[in-house]
Design an enzyme around this catalytic site. Structure first.
Site: not given
Ligand code: OXD
Length: 329
Positions: A223, A293
């Site tokens: 994250r 991502h």
């Protein structure tokens, strides 16, 4: 039972769930309001606030990903509704590949060779054996543990870190604040696979980066919130200060050299704001490799099994292990 789906590939999910649960009414978030308003269960990835607000009868939310941070921080999330997240569900395999690639990027000097190529430079680097390339993996959940153990099986000494004590075969396990400090001091590549919670936000700050041996590398497929971006840029140093091909003369950790930058490089897949804004200096830093991502996309086939099992258990009134909103995962 009515099941409401919200995801980029909602129609494919709708077809698959309707096939597995023929008695259920399965609708997507793009259905007209009257058709989607009374859902019993929501199967979703990052549902928008308006969708959560219009649902007043939800009995459960199935999160189509491993991280529940986007859901838990959504102010429109109805309180008290059980949330179940995907556990591995086929994501660990691609994640292992991503992290392996990133570790090899540094251990096999691909960062330096890329830089040398730009300068037409033929300069073999001495190979540091895997046995001397310690890796730290922060986060030993369903995916982190598999990543750490896969790297250990390949011959890397792997240190794992979790909030509370864990013992996992093949890993040197650390926990708590002191354990983190001890891990950071002895790893050449640091992999961050922690969930985004109030406790992990900014865990890789200036102090943590300073605790790493000089020349260490950072790999973040977890994250974006875990990393203090300003501290990371500071630790990398100015883009020109140290070329990627200036090899450390020893395999040992060396003391910090201050403003020159002590971090060799970073491979980053997650950011606090995605897409990474154009003005971020990370885009332009020559020792940073950015991916959008993609480390471990949710595979529908792997996830479907968990989604169906959860929906069936909910319908049968059976207990399903759910997310602890206070812990944030
Ligand atoms: C996840 C993700 O949490 O893809 O599954 O980020």
């Amino acid at each position: 039972m009515q099941i409401l789906i919200h995801s980029a590939d909602a129609e494919q999910w709708q077809t698959a769930i309707a096939k597995a649960l023929p008695a259920a009414e399965v609708v997507t978030s793009s259905a007209p309001l009257q058709a989607r308003q009374r859902a019993d269960y929501l199967v979703a990835w990052q549902p928008p606030g308006w969708l959560l607000e219009e649902q007043t009868g939800l009995k459960g939310i199935m999160n189509l990903g491993a991280g529940v941070d986007a859901l838990l921080t959504n102010p429109s999330l109805p309180p008290g509704v059980p949330i179940v997240k995907l556990r591995d569900a086929g994501m660990a395999g691609p994640m292992i590949d991503y992290v392996r690639y990133a570790v090899l990027h540094f251990q096999r000097d691909f960062d330096r060779y890329a830089h040398q190529q730009g300068r037409l430079q033929w300069q073999p680097q001495p190979l540091v054996p895997k046995a001397e390339w310690s890796i730290g993996v922060l986060g030993l959940g369903a995916i982190g543990a598999r990543v750490a153990q896969a790297l250990a099986t390949e011959g890397f000494p792997v240190h794992g870190w979790s909030r509370s004590p864990k013992a996992l075969e093949g890993l040197i396990c650390h926990h708590g604040k002191a354990g983190l400090k001890s891990l950071l001091g002895q790893v050449r590549s640091l992999v961050t696979l922690l969930p985004n919670t109030p406790e992990t936000r900014g865990i890789i700050d200036a102090e943590a980066l300073a605790a790493l041996p000089e020349g260490a590398s950072l790999i973040n497929p977890g994250r974006g919130s875990l990393i203090d971006e300003a501290a990371l840029l500071e630790a990398l140093g100015p883009a020109e200060a140290r070329n990627a091909d200036s090899h450390a003369s020893s395999h040992e950790a060396r003391p910090a050299t201050g403003h020159q930058g002590r971090l060799r490089g970073a491979v980053l897949d997650a950011f606090p704001h995605e897409p990474l804004p154009a003005e971020s200096s990370l885009w332009r830093h020559p020792r940073v490799l950015i991916t959008p991502h993609i480390a471990a996309p949710t595979p529908r086939d792997g996830a479907l099994e968990q989604v169906i099992a959860t929906l069936k258990a909910w319908q049968a009134g059976e207990p399903v292990p759910s997310v602890d909103p206070a812990a944030g995962y």
